[in-house]
Design an enzyme around this catalytic site. Structure first.
Site, PDB file in Angstrom:
ATOM      1  N   VAL A 140       0.901  -1.159   0.000  1.00 14.90           N
ATOM      2  CA  VAL A 140       0.000   0.000   0.000  1.00 14.90           C
ATOM      3  C   VAL A 140       0.936   1.204   0.000  1.00 14.90           C
ATOM      4  CG1 VAL A 140      -1.748   1.295   1.260  1.00 14.90           C
ATOM      5  CG2 VAL A 140      -1.869  -1.208   1.182  1.00 14.90           C
ATOM      6  N   PRO A 141       1.098   1.849  -1.157  1.00 13.71           N
ATOM      7  CA  PRO A 141       2.187   2.812  -1.351  1.00 13.71           C
ATOM      8  C   PRO A 141       1.929   4.186  -0.733  1.00 13.71           C
ATOM      9  CG  PRO A 141       0.898   2.647  -3.347  1.00 13.71           C
ATOM     10  CD  PRO A 141       0.317   1.658  -2.381  1.00 13.71           C
ATOM     11  N   CYS A 142       1.906   4.227   0.592  1.00 11.70           N
ATOM     12  CA  CYS A 142       1.698   5.497   1.294  1.00 11.70           C
ATOM     13  C   CYS A 142       2.820   6.489   0.980  1.00 11.70           C
ATOM     14  CB  CYS A 142       1.561   5.272   2.793  1.00 11.70           C
ATOM     15  SG  CYS A 142       2.896   4.333   3.545  1.00 11.70           S
ATOM     16  N   HIS A 143       3.980   5.988   0.561  1.00 13.50           N
ATOM     17  CA  HIS A 143       5.097   6.872   0.206  1.00 13.50           C
ATOM     18  C   HIS A 143       4.782   7.715  -1.024  1.00 13.50           C
ATOM     19  CE1 HIS A 143       5.744   3.093  -1.967  1.00 13.50           C
ATOM     20  NE2 HIS A 143       6.341   3.813  -2.909  1.00 13.50           N
TER      21      HIS A 143
END
EC number: 2.1.1.63
Length: 172
Positions: A140-143
C-alpha cells in the site's frame, strides 16, 4: 509468523519483515539495520494487537519478503500484492483509502493528501491518518502520497520515503 530478509537495491541494503498467518498481516522495512526493523515490527504488531488481530511472532520462512521486494522493484504490481494482504483489523475507511491508492496511484507517480481526499470525499487529515496507520508499507504505497507544501509528512523517516520514490524513479 514472522519472516524477514535482506535485499540490495540501488547500492543499499533493505531489510523487509513480514508478519503473517494465512496472508500478510503487517510489513516493516529498514534501511538502518536489524534493530530499526525490530522497532518497526514492534510498532506494527502493537498496532495490530490493539485492533484485535492475533499475531504470532514465531520466525518461519515464507515467500512474503520476496513478494514485497518484487512490488518495490516493480516486478509485480501493487494490486497483485494487495491480494496477499489479510486486511485484518482495518476500518472500512482504511480499506477504502488503501484500495483506492493501490488502484489509482501507480509506480513513479505521487499524489497529494488533498487530491486523495477529494477523490474519496473526505478530509486530507483523515487520509493522512490512514497513511500513518498503514500496516502494509510498500504494497500500500503510502510513500506516494505527499503534502502539498511538505512531501515528507506521516513518515517515520523522510529519507525512507525519498528512497522508495527514488527506487520507483520519481526522484532521480
Amino acid at each position: 509468523m514472522l519472516t524477514y530478509k535482506t535485499f540490495k537495491i540501488l547500492g543499499r541494503e533493505i531489510l523487509i519483515g513480514v508478519v503473517w498467518e494465512e496472508k500478510i498481516q503487517g510489513i516493516a522495512y529498514s534501511l538502518d539495520g536489524l534493530e530499526f526493523l525490530k522497532d518497526q515490527l514492534s510498532r506494527v504488531t502493537s498496532h495490530l494487537k490493539s485492533r484485535g488481530v492475533k499475531v504470532n511472532l514465531l520466525e518461519e520462512k515464507s515467500r512474503y519478503p520476496d513478494l514485497v521486494f518484487d512490488v518495490l522493484k516493480g516486478k509485480i504490481g501493487n494490486e497483485k500484492g494487495f491480494e496477499e494482504l489479510s486486511l485484518e483489523g482495518l476500518t472500512r475507511f482504511e480499506i477504502k483509502v488503501y484500495s483506492w491508492l493501490v488502484k489509482n496511484v501507480k509506480r513513479g507517480e505521487v499524489i497529494t493528501y488533498g487530491k486523495v481526499a477529494k477523490a474519496l470525499k473526505t478530509s486530507p487529515i483523515a487520509v493522512g491518518g490512514a497513511m500513518k496507520r498503514n500496516p502494509y508499507p510498500i504494497i500500500v504505497p503510502c510513500h506516494r502520497v505527499v503534502g502539498k507544501n511538505n512531501p515528507w509528512l506521516y513518515t517515520p523517516k523522510p529519507s525512507y520515503k525519498k528512497f522508495l520514490l527514488e527506487v520507483e524513479g520519481w526522484i532521480s
